[in-house]
Design a protein around this motif. Sequence first.
Motif, short mmCIF file in Angstrom:
data_model
loop_
_atom_site.label_atom_id
_atom_site.label_comp_id
_atom_site.label_asym_id
_atom_site.label_seq_id
_atom_site.Cartn_x
_atom_site.Cartn_y
_atom_site.Cartn_z
N UNK A 532 20.76 6.40 5.84
CA UNK A 532 22.20 6.35 6.08
C UNK A 532 22.52 6.36 7.57
N UNK A 533 21.58 6.88 8.40
CA UNK A 533 21.79 6.91 9.85
C UNK A 533 21.66 5.53 10.47
N UNK A 534 21.15 4.55 9.70
CA UNK A 534 20.90 3.21 10.25
C UNK A 534 21.90 2.16 9.78
N UNK A 535 22.86 2.56 8.98
CA UNK A 535 23.75 1.58 8.37
C UNK A 535 24.52 0.76 9.39
N UNK A 536 24.87 1.36 10.54
CA UNK A 536 25.68 0.65 11.52
C UNK A 536 24.84 -0.15 12.52
N UNK A 537 23.52 -0.16 12.36
CA UNK A 537 22.64 -0.83 13.33
C UNK A 537 22.84 -2.35 13.27
N UNK A 538 22.77 -2.99 14.44
CA UNK A 538 22.87 -4.45 14.50
C UNK A 538 21.60 -5.09 13.93
N UNK A 539 20.48 -4.40 14.10
CA UNK A 539 19.23 -4.86 13.50
C UNK A 539 18.38 -3.64 13.17
N UNK A 540 17.70 -3.72 12.03
CA UNK A 540 16.80 -2.65 11.60
C UNK A 540 15.42 -3.28 11.43
N UNK A 541 14.39 -2.60 11.98
CA UNK A 541 13.01 -3.05 11.72
C UNK A 541 12.31 -1.97 10.90
N UNK A 542 11.52 -2.40 9.95
CA UNK A 542 10.76 -1.49 9.10
C UNK A 542 9.29 -1.66 9.44
N UNK A 543 8.68 -0.57 9.93
CA UNK A 543 7.27 -0.60 10.30
C UNK A 543 6.40 -0.14 9.14
N UNK A 544 5.30 -0.84 8.94
CA UNK A 544 4.32 -0.47 7.93
C UNK A 544 2.93 -0.66 8.53
N UNK A 545 2.19 0.43 8.66
CA UNK A 545 0.84 0.39 9.21
C UNK A 545 0.77 -0.33 10.56
N UNK A 546 1.78 -0.11 11.38
CA UNK A 546 1.74 -0.62 12.74
C UNK A 546 2.34 -1.98 12.96
#
Length: 581
Positions: A532-546
Motif C-alpha cells: 500500500x506504500x507503493x500505490x502512488x509510485x510512478x513506477x514500481x520494480x519487483x526484484x526476484x533473486x537479484x
Amino acid sequence: MRIFVELGWYFRQAWKRYVGAIVIFVFVATFELIPPKAIGWLVDGVMAGDITREHMLMALGAIVLLWFVVYALRIIWRVWLFGAAAGLGTVLRDKLYRHFTTHSPRFFERYRTGDLMARSTNDVKAVVMTAGEGVLTLADSVITGLAVLIVMTTTISWELTLLALAPMPVMAFMVNRFGTQLHHRFSASQAAFSDLSDETQSSLNGIRMIRAFGLESQQIARFNKVADDTGEKNMAVAKVDAMFDPVIFVTIGTSFFCSITGGGYMVANGTLTLGELTAFTLYQGLMIWPMLAVAWLFNIIERGAAAWKRIKEVLDETSELQDGEMPLPENPQTLAITLDQFTWRGHDIPALRDIAIELPAGKMLGIAGPVGSGKSTLLSLMLRFEDPVQGAVKYGGVSLKEFKIGEWRGKLAVVTQTPFLFSRSIAENIALGRPDATHEQIRAAAKLACIDDDILQFREGYETLVGEKGITLSGGQKQRISIARALLLDAEILVLDDALSAVDGRTEHHILKNLHDRAQHQTTVVIAHRLSALEAADEIIVLQKGHIEERGTHNALVAANGWYAEMQHYQQLEQALEASL
C-alpha cells in the motif's frame, strides 16, 4: 626512538611550541647549574674563613631568586609542551573520525566498534603521552644530563665523573631489555582492552534481548572472562613496568656510593676540596631525574610505539570509495542505474544482475520483492556505500564516482528500516540535518510524520530525552521521528527503506498522503514490503533473486497477476481479517 620520527609531521606542524619549550628548558638547565657551584664556593669560603656574613646572605638570596625564576620558566615550558601534545590528541581523533566516515560498510565488518573506540581513546592517549611526557623526558635527560656531565667533568674532576658513571652500562642493558618486553606486553594489553570495549558495547546495546531471554548470568560470566583476560594482560605490563624503578634506584645508589667513596679519598689526598665534593654531589643529585627519565622514556616510547602502530594500522586502510572532482549539477537530474551484475566480495552468486532503472527528477520509484531479492544491495549502490564494477550508477548522465561522496549524500535524506536515534532530545534528533531549524519548522516536520501528537503527550514535549538509541520510544515512534528528520532536511531525493513497517495502516495512510501532497518537487524512492506504500509510485520494480521480475504502475502490476498481485491480494485479506477482529 622511531616513534618520534613517525610523529615528525605533527612536530613540524607545532614546531613553534616545541622549539619554544626546548629553548626555555635550555635556559632552565643552565640556571640549575649555578646553585651547586655557588654552594661549593660558599662551603670552601666558610672552611677558609674568608667569606663574610653579608656576602653569604647575598649569595643565598641570589640562589633563592634563581630558583623562583627556574620555577616560573618550568611552568611556561610545560604549558607550551603539554599544550602542543594535547593538540596532537585532537588532531588524531579528528583524523580517525574523518577516516572512519570515508569507508564502506565492509571496513566496519573487519574492525569492531569497541576496537575502533579503544584505538580512538586509549591508544591516542598513549601517543599523546609520548608527544608530551616523552619529549619532556627526552629533553630533560639529554640536555640536563649532558650539561651536568660537562660541568662535572671540566670544572671538578673527570676521574670522579667516570667513577660515578661506572654502573650506567648495566642500567642501559637492563632498561633496553625491559623496554622490548614492555612493547610486546603493552600491545597485547591494548588488544585486550579493545576486546573489553567491544564486549561492553555489545552487552549494553543488547541489554533488552539479554533480559528478555534470561541470559544475565551467562553474559556476566562471558564479560568476566574478557575482563579477567584484560586484567591479566595489564598485570603482565605492570610486572615489567615495576622492574624499571629498582634497576634505576640501585644504579643511582651505586653511583653515589662510588662518588662519595672516591671523592672522600680524593679530599683526603688533597686532590679535591670539600666544597668541590659538595658541588659534585649536588650536581650528581641533578642527575637523578635524568637517570630516572631514561627508564621512564623507554617506558613511554614503547607504550606510544605500540599504540601508534595500532592507530596507523587503521589510518593506513585505504577507502574503497574514492572522491571524484566534478561538482554536482545545481538543478535536479535523472538518476539512472545500469548493472550487468553486482557481486559482494567473498560471495560467488551475484546479488544483482541485468538491472536498468531510470528515475526522472521529481518522480517516485517503488521497489518491492521478497527477502533477499537485492533491495538493500540496490539501495547501497544508490547511496554509494559500494561502487559497481560491471555497470554504473549515474546522475545527470555522469557516474557517481566522478562526484564527491559527501556532496552526493548531501542530496539524499534516508530513513532506514532500523532507525537510529541519538541520546538527545526529540527536537535535536529531528533537527540533526538542520541544527539551525526553528521550533516551528521542527514541529511542522513532525506533523507531516504524524508524530506531533505523540510528542506532546510526553511531559517534556520536544525536549524529552530519548535515551540510548531511542530506547524509551516504541518502534513506530522511532520510525516517525526519523521520517520527520528526513522531511525537515528537505533534500532533493527522499529514500524510505521500509520506513513504515512499524506503524499501523491508518498512520501509514496519513503519512503517505502528507508525503504525496508535499513532495511534488522531490524525487522519492520507497522500498516497502507493505505494498500500500507503493500505490502512488510512478513506477514500481519487483526484484526476484537479484533481477527485475516485474515493473510498471501499481494498477498494471495488480492486473499482471504476478508476484506483486499475489502479495497485494494476500495483504488485503490480512487487513480485512484484522479489521473483523
